[in-house]
Every structure is written in structure tokens, then in C-alpha cells.
Write an enzyme that holds these catalytic residues in place. Structure first.
Site, mmCIF file in Angstrom:
data_model
loop_
_atom_site.group_PDB
_atom_site.id
_atom_site.type_symbol
_atom_site.label_atom_id
_atom_site.label_comp_id
_atom_site.label_asym_id
_atom_site.label_seq_id
_atom_site.Cartn_x
_atom_site.Cartn_y
_atom_site.Cartn_z
ATOM 1 N N LYS A 77 55.452 29.054 31.512
ATOM 2 C CA LYS A 77 55.088 30.463 32.379
ATOM 3 C C LYS A 77 54.288 30.151 33.482
ATOM 4 O O LYS A 77 54.457 31.075 34.465
ATOM 5 C CB LYS A 77 54.312 31.301 31.373
ATOM 6 N N GLY A 137 38.494 36.770 23.667
ATOM 7 C CA GLY A 137 39.574 35.608 23.910
ATOM 8 C C GLY A 137 39.717 35.709 25.554
ATOM 9 O O GLY A 137 39.400 36.622 26.219
ATOM 10 N N GLY A 140 45.419 32.390 28.158
ATOM 11 C CA GLY A 140 46.420 32.756 29.025
ATOM 12 C C GLY A 140 46.915 34.334 28.737
ATOM 13 O O GLY A 140 46.864 34.957 29.680
ATOM 14 N N GLY A 256 50.738 43.610 18.086
ATOM 15 C CA GLY A 256 51.266 43.289 19.258
ATOM 16 C C GLY A 256 52.884 43.379 19.374
ATOM 17 O O GLY A 256 53.502 42.935 20.590
HETATM 18 P P1 NAP Z 1 45.666 30.127 24.563
HETATM 19 O O1 NAP Z 1 45.691 30.459 25.912
HETATM 20 O O2 NAP Z 1 45.849 29.080 23.585
HETATM 21 O O3 NAP Z 1 44.215 30.817 24.036
HETATM 22 C C1 NAP Z 1 43.668 31.050 22.681
HETATM 23 C C2 NAP Z 1 42.371 31.814 22.722
HETATM 24 O O4 NAP Z 1 41.860 31.948 21.281
HETATM 25 C C3 NAP Z 1 41.179 31.337 23.429
HETATM 26 O O5 NAP Z 1 40.404 32.235 23.944
HETATM 27 C C4 NAP Z 1 40.570 30.487 22.239
HETATM 28 O O6 NAP Z 1 39.037 30.247 22.628
HETATM 29 C C5 NAP Z 1 40.681 31.246 21.032
HETATM 30 N N1 NAP Z 1 40.250 30.768 19.844
HETATM 31 C C6 NAP Z 1 41.471 29.953 19.412
HETATM 32 N N2 NAP Z 1 40.948 29.460 18.258
HETATM 33 C C7 NAP Z 1 39.612 29.932 18.061
HETATM 34 C C8 NAP Z 1 38.610 30.040 17.091
HETATM 35 N N3 NAP Z 1 38.955 29.165 15.780
HETATM 36 N N4 NAP Z 1 37.530 30.799 17.172
HETATM 37 C C9 NAP Z 1 37.318 31.596 18.359
HETATM 38 N N5 NAP Z 1 38.387 31.321 19.197
HETATM 39 C C10 NAP Z 1 39.510 30.842 19.062
HETATM 40 O O7 NAP Z 1 46.513 31.334 23.553
HETATM 41 P P2 NAP Z 1 47.325 32.776 24.530
HETATM 42 O O8 NAP Z 1 48.570 32.184 24.911
HETATM 43 O O9 NAP Z 1 46.169 33.163 25.238
HETATM 44 O O10 NAP Z 1 47.688 33.654 23.009
HETATM 45 C C11 NAP Z 1 46.687 34.363 22.187
HETATM 46 C C12 NAP Z 1 47.304 35.238 21.092
HETATM 47 O O11 NAP Z 1 48.042 36.160 22.093
HETATM 48 C C13 NAP Z 1 48.316 34.294 20.311
HETATM 49 O O12 NAP Z 1 47.864 34.945 18.942
HETATM 50 C C14 NAP Z 1 49.598 34.748 20.825
HETATM 51 O O13 NAP Z 1 50.817 34.891 19.845
HETATM 52 C C15 NAP Z 1 49.434 36.240 21.234
HETATM 53 N N6 NAP Z 1 50.182 36.641 22.307
HETATM 54 C C16 NAP Z 1 50.978 37.863 21.966
HETATM 55 C C17 NAP Z 1 52.118 38.363 22.832
HETATM 56 C C18 NAP Z 1 52.918 39.732 22.323
HETATM 57 O O14 NAP Z 1 53.970 39.838 23.093
HETATM 58 N N7 NAP Z 1 52.606 40.286 21.573
HETATM 59 C C19 NAP Z 1 52.379 37.686 24.117
HETATM 60 C C20 NAP Z 1 51.289 36.527 24.582
HETATM 61 C C21 NAP Z 1 50.586 35.871 23.793
HETATM 62 P P3 NAP Z 1 38.629 28.851 23.524
HETATM 63 O O15 NAP Z 1 38.750 29.325 24.862
HETATM 64 O O16 NAP Z 1 37.293 28.895 22.850
HETATM 65 O O17 NAP Z 1 39.294 27.851 22.961
#
Ligand code: NAP
Length: 293
Positions: A77, A137, A140, A256
Site C-alpha cells: 500500500k 492502535g 497502518g 469491519g
Molecule cells: P499493523 O500496522 O500491524 O498495526 C497493528 C496494531 O496492533 C499496532 O497498533 C500494534 O501495537 C497493535 N498490537 C498488535 N499486537 C498487540 C498486542 N498484543 N497488544 C497490544 N497491541 C497490539 O496492522 P494494521 O494494518 O493497522 O491492521 C490492524 C487491524 O485492522 C487488523 O486486524 C486488520 O485486519 C484490520 N483492518 C481491517 C480493514 C477492513 O477493511 N475492515 C482494513 C485494514 C485493516 P504496537 O504498535 O505496540 O505494535
């Protein structure tokens, strides 16, 4: 809906698709091929696996092959941006693109994830304007959520993250852009410190994602009791533990799937320069719901 069960592919068929790595899990073909069937459009949508290092060749090749539009998923992305001929302002601000729209010399990038989340909020009756929003969170997806809430006129945004540096960096960026102290970065472990009631909570961490269905970022009762409406970006499982806790404390909670659906619907609108009806969007949503196991 057109009465045909087998799509006719001929010399005029247009092609769209999604590029990513991995890409086999994508549910996007459900959205786009259903819309083509509903509107009787001669357009098909397929997944394209693009291996590491091949993104430039993939985009140039897609244009050379007259591909009408592409979605972009993990991990490309941000990587696609240098190879675009134009980028929408909101996508530029967020720094991520998930939809490429064909123009004469290449593709223009959009972020329909954020536009889709905006429509998902509307349809769920989540009114950000003038309200306090808590975002969990700072990855991304959270970037898109925070910039959207800023553009929708949130009164205050508390940004909670396990790693405070990431929350601070994002808060600084959005505050600088908005010219006010809108976003307050906080440590996830300090979640009980929120004082406002009637808050909107957006769960944008990956905690609780299948198969870790029983995980949740916090179990703090004081936090859940302050939530009136909540949106979890996760859609598998369709009810996360976060959503369950919100409901048990008297709030409304949505998953979502509507964001996923609308990011696709809006991409289809951009590619075909048309408006998708709510009836068609409901059909694609129901099909997605049936496909989430
Ligand atoms: P990402 O960039 O990897 O970010 C992950 C986030 O989760 C970070 O803030 C991380 O905190 C936190 N996290 C991970 N493990 C954790 C834990 N054990 N305890 C506390 N915090 C934790 O992922 P992303 O792309 O932002 O995606 C996040 C979610 O959104 C995913 O579940 C994804 O499937 C969902 N999503 C859904 C859609 C949709 O269309 N509905 C679109 C995009 C994403 P740290 O910074 O401390 O590591």
C-alpha cells in the site's frame, strides 16, 4: 440483477484485480464480480500475486495490458506510490493507497479504505463530528482512522497504543496538519484514565483477529462503560471479544465488514464512473458475510 449465472467473457471484457503478497485469502473478487453481475457489466476481477521486488513491473505491465483498475493490499500500500502518475490528496496525507484508477499515462492512487470507513460510519450511525473518539492502535489502519476522524470534525481523539512512540508520532503528524491539539497519545495501559462519557471507540489493533478470537486489548470495565458506539476494524470473527464487551456494557458495536465492503464499492465506482446503489451494496455485504467462516 441480470439473469445470468455464467459471466460471458469476450473481446470487450475489461479486467480489474487486486495485487498483494499473499493474495489467496482475498474476498474482494466477491464484491466486484457480484457488482458486475448485478449491473450487467462486462468486467471481471481477479487476484494477482506479485512477488517481492516486482511491484514496479506489475504496475507498468498492468497499464500496458489495458487493465482498468487495481486494488492494492498488504504489503504494497505504500510501495506503489512512487510508480503512480497522480495521487488523491487524502491518500497522500495518509501515505497509503489501496486503489489504482487508470488514466492516460499510468494510474492515479486513492485510499478507499478510509473512504469506505467513512461510509461504514454513516451506515452504522456513528457521528464523529463534535464528539470524543478513542482510537485503539497506531499502526497502518489507525493512521487512516485518525485522519478520517480529523476530517469528520472530531472534538478530541485519544490515541492509545502499546508502543507509545508510534502513538506520539502519529498524533504529532495529525496535530500539525490540523493546526490544533486534537490527538492525545496515550499508553494502552492507561485506558482507565479517560474521563469523558458517551465516547466513540474504534478498535484498530490486530488483537482479537482470528484465530485469537478471545484476545482483547483491554478488559477495563471503566472504559467499556463509557462507550456509546464502537467499531472494530476486524471482521473475522464477525463478533470480537472487544465488540462483546462493548455490548455487555450497554453500547452498540459493529465489525469491519462494512468497511471492507465499501472500500470495494467505492473502488468499483471510481473505475466505472458510476454510483452503486445501497441495494447493490447490501447484496455484496451479505455475500461477504456468508464467506467469512
Ligand atoms: P499493523 O500496522 O500491524 O498495526 C497493528 C496494531 O496492533 C499496532 O497498533 C500494534 O501495537 C497493535 N498490537 C498488535 N499486537 C498487540 C498486542 N498484543 N497488544 C497490544 N497491541 C497490539 O496492522 P494494521 O494494518 O493497522 O491492521 C490492524 C487491524 O485492522 C487488523 O486486524 C486488520 O485486519 C484490520 N483492518 C481491517 C480493514 C477492513 O477493511 N475492515 C482494513 C485494514 C485493516 P504496537 O504498535 O505496540 O505494535
Amino acid at each position: 440483477m441480470a439473469d445470468k449465472s455464467i459471466m460471458t467473457i469476450n473481446g470487450k471484457t475489461r479486467l480489474c484485480g487486486v495485487i498483494g503478497n499473499p493474495v489467496e485469502h482475498t474476498m474482494s473478487p466477491i464484491i466486484h464480480n457480484t457488482l458486475s453481475e448485478y449491473y450487467d457489466k462486462n468486467l471481471i476481477y481477479v487476484p494477482f500475486y506479485v512477488k517481492d521486488g516486482d511491484i514496479e513491473a506489475a504496475i507498468k505491465g498492468a497499464h500496458a495490458l489495458n487493465i482498468l483498475g487495481l486494488n492494492v493490499t498488504v504489503p504494497y500500500k505504500m510501495d506503489v506510490i512512487p510508480y503512480l502518475v497522480d495521487i488523491d490528496d487524502l491518500a497522500k496525507r495518509i501515505g497509503a493507497v489501496n486503489t489504482l484508477v487508470r488514466c492516460e499515462n499510468g494510474y492515479k492512487g486513492y485510499n478507499t479504505d478510509v473512504l469506505g470507513l467513512g461510509r461504514a460510519f454513516e451506515i452504522s450511525g456513528i457521528k464523529v463530528n463534535g464528539n470524543t473518539v478513542v482510537v485503539l492502535g497506531a499502526g497502518g489502519a489507525s493512521r487512516a482512522v485518525v485522519f478520517l476522524c480529523e476530517s469528520l470534525g472530531a472534538a478530541k481523539i485519544y490515541l492509545f497504543n502499546r508502543t507509545i512512540d508510534k502513538a506520539e508520532a502519529l498524533a504529532n503528524e495529525v496535530n500539525e496538519y490540523s493546526g490544533r491539539d486534537l490527538v492525545i497519545p496515550m499508553l494502552m495501559s492507561d485506558i482507565e484514565k479517560i474521563e469523558e462519557n458517551d465516547i466513540i471507540a474504534i478498535q484498530a489493533t490486530s488483537v482479537g483477529l482470528h484465530p485469537n478470537n478471545e484476545d482483547v486489548v483491554t478488559t477495563c470495565d471503566a472504559f467499556y462503560s463509557k462507550i456509546s458506539k464502537a467499531y472494530d476494524l476486524i471482521y473475522k470473527p464477525t463478533e470480537t471479544k472487544f465488540m462483546r464487551l462493548v455490548k455487555e456494557h450497554g453500547g452498540e458495536a459493529y465489525n469491519g465488514l462494512s468497511m471492507l465492503n465499501y472500500q470495494g464499492v467505492i473502488a468499483y465506482e471510481l473505475w466505472n464512473e458510476m454510483e452503486i446503489s445501497e441495494e447493490a451494496a447490501k447484496i455484496t455485504f451479505d455475500k461477504l458475510m456468508g464467506a467469512v467462516d
